[in-house]
Write a protein that holds these residues in place. Sequence first.
Motif, mmCIF file in Angstrom:
data_model
loop_
_atom_site.group_PDB
_atom_site.id
_atom_site.type_symbol
_atom_site.label_atom_id
_atom_site.label_comp_id
_atom_site.label_asym_id
_atom_site.label_seq_id
_atom_site.Cartn_x
_atom_site.Cartn_y
_atom_site.Cartn_z
ATOM 1 N N SER A 55 96.166 46.716 13.043
ATOM 2 C CA SER A 55 96.613 48.038 12.640
ATOM 3 C C SER A 55 96.769 48.949 13.858
ATOM 4 N N SER A 56 97.648 49.932 13.701
ATOM 5 C CA SER A 56 97.872 50.888 14.773
ATOM 6 C C SER A 56 96.784 51.955 14.763
ATOM 7 N N ASP A 57 96.707 52.696 15.862
ATOM 8 C CA ASP A 57 95.744 53.791 15.938
ATOM 9 C C ASP A 57 96.029 54.828 14.862
ATOM 10 N N LEU A 58 97.317 55.109 14.611
ATOM 11 C CA LEU A 58 97.674 56.098 13.602
ATOM 12 C C LEU A 58 97.271 55.622 12.212
ATOM 13 N N THR A 59 97.474 54.348 11.909
ATOM 14 C CA THR A 59 97.085 53.800 10.604
ATOM 15 C C THR A 59 95.582 53.935 10.404
ATOM 16 N N ARG A 60 94.817 53.612 11.433
ATOM 17 C CA ARG A 60 93.357 53.744 11.350
ATOM 18 C C ARG A 60 92.955 55.211 11.210
ATOM 19 N N PHE A 61 93.602 56.074 11.978
ATOM 20 C CA PHE A 61 93.286 57.501 11.926
ATOM 21 C C PHE A 61 93.536 58.065 10.528
ATOM 22 N N VAL A 62 94.691 57.759 9.948
ATOM 23 C CA VAL A 62 95.021 58.255 8.610
ATOM 24 C C VAL A 62 94.008 57.722 7.596
ATOM 25 N N GLY A 63 93.665 56.460 7.709
ATOM 26 C CA GLY A 63 92.669 55.884 6.803
ATOM 27 C C GLY A 63 91.326 56.574 6.915
ATOM 28 N N GLU A 64 90.904 56.860 8.137
ATOM 29 C CA GLU A 64 89.635 57.559 8.353
ATOM 30 C C GLU A 64 89.683 58.966 7.766
ATOM 31 N N ARG A 65 90.807 59.636 7.921
ATOM 32 C CA ARG A 65 90.949 60.992 7.384
ATOM 33 C C ARG A 65 90.930 60.977 5.860
ATOM 34 N N ILE A 66 91.593 59.983 5.247
ATOM 35 C CA ILE A 66 91.575 59.857 3.784
ATOM 36 C C ILE A 66 90.127 59.656 3.326
ATOM 37 N N ARG A 67 89.396 58.772 4.008
ATOM 38 C CA ARG A 67 87.994 58.524 3.653
ATOM 39 C C ARG A 67 87.166 59.806 3.788
ATOM 40 N N THR A 68 87.352 60.529 4.885
ATOM 41 C CA THR A 68 86.611 61.764 5.111
ATOM 42 C C THR A 68 86.894 62.793 4.022
ATOM 43 N N VAL A 107 95.405 65.723 6.935
ATOM 44 C CA VAL A 107 95.400 64.316 7.332
ATOM 45 C C VAL A 107 95.919 64.156 8.752
ATOM 46 N N PHE A 108 96.926 64.929 9.109
ATOM 47 C CA PHE A 108 97.624 64.705 10.371
ATOM 48 C C PHE A 108 97.236 65.631 11.509
ATOM 49 N N ARG A 109 96.332 66.555 11.277
ATOM 50 C CA ARG A 109 95.916 67.428 12.373
ATOM 51 C C ARG A 109 95.124 66.595 13.360
ATOM 52 N N ILE A 110 95.728 66.390 14.512
ATOM 53 C CA ILE A 110 95.084 65.574 15.546
ATOM 54 C C ILE A 110 94.892 66.452 16.772
ATOM 55 N N GLU A 111 93.969 67.371 16.654
ATOM 56 C CA GLU A 111 93.688 68.205 17.798
ATOM 57 C C GLU A 111 92.194 68.274 17.993
ATOM 58 N N GLY A 112 91.827 68.471 19.188
ATOM 59 C CA GLY A 112 90.413 68.582 19.492
ATOM 60 C C GLY A 112 90.174 69.877 20.222
ATOM 61 N N ILE A 113 89.454 69.776 21.310
ATOM 62 C CA ILE A 113 89.124 70.984 22.042
ATOM 63 C C ILE A 113 90.076 71.239 23.197
ATOM 64 N N ILE A 122 90.539 79.031 16.612
ATOM 65 C CA ILE A 122 89.395 78.412 17.281
ATOM 66 C C ILE A 122 88.514 77.698 16.258
ATOM 67 N N ILE A 123 88.262 78.340 15.122
ATOM 68 C CA ILE A 123 87.458 77.717 14.072
ATOM 69 C C ILE A 123 88.165 76.493 13.517
ATOM 70 N N GLU A 124 89.489 76.562 13.346
ATOM 71 C CA GLU A 124 90.251 75.403 12.864
ATOM 72 C C GLU A 124 90.170 74.246 13.863
ATOM 73 N N ALA A 125 90.211 74.556 15.159
ATOM 74 C CA ALA A 125 90.103 73.512 16.181
ATOM 75 C C ALA A 125 88.731 72.846 16.121
ATOM 76 N N LEU A 126 87.688 73.647 15.931
ATOM 77 C CA LEU A 126 86.338 73.088 15.798
ATOM 78 C C LEU A 126 86.234 72.230 14.543
ATOM 79 N N ASN A 127 86.806 72.701 13.452
ATOM 80 C CA ASN A 127 86.797 71.946 12.199
ATOM 81 C C ASN A 127 87.520 70.606 12.374
ATOM 82 N N ALA A 128 88.680 70.627 13.028
ATOM 83 C CA ALA A 128 89.432 69.392 13.254
ATOM 84 C C ALA A 128 88.639 68.424 14.125
#
Length: 120
Positions: free
Chosen positions: A2-15, A67-73, A85-91
């Motif tokens: 699986s691709s990184d994106l497929t794994r990421f989306v799956g993890e987000r769905i689980r979360t 599902v698709f917000r892929i941002e960090g700090i 800033i709060i949304e970035a921390l949440n993501a």
Amino acid sequence: MSSDLTRFVGERIRTLRKEKKYTQEFLSEKSGVHITYISDIERGERNISMETLEKLLIALEAQPVEVFRIEGIEGIEKRTNRKEIIEALNALLAGRQPEEVQMILRLAKDVLGTYDNLKE
């Protein structure tokens, strides 16, 4: 494989599912998506169609951005809008295990307590 994106989306769905305290079985019933398919998606072992993603998002009462917000700090120091800033921390915390989030919460409380004491 699986691709990184497929794994990421799956993890987000689980979360998102766990945040709602839904079991895979309940999400399956609510969305009309087979439980085995949901399990495979969450493990990043199956590609997800847009139609299936839409069914899951409706069942989870979630927006696609969740599902698709892929941002960090990255770049957080340049932000001045409190909400952003709060949304970035949440993501940043969204995909973490509960014990990791609890540890970050304890650290934040300690840092804020120290900061408040310095202001006095």
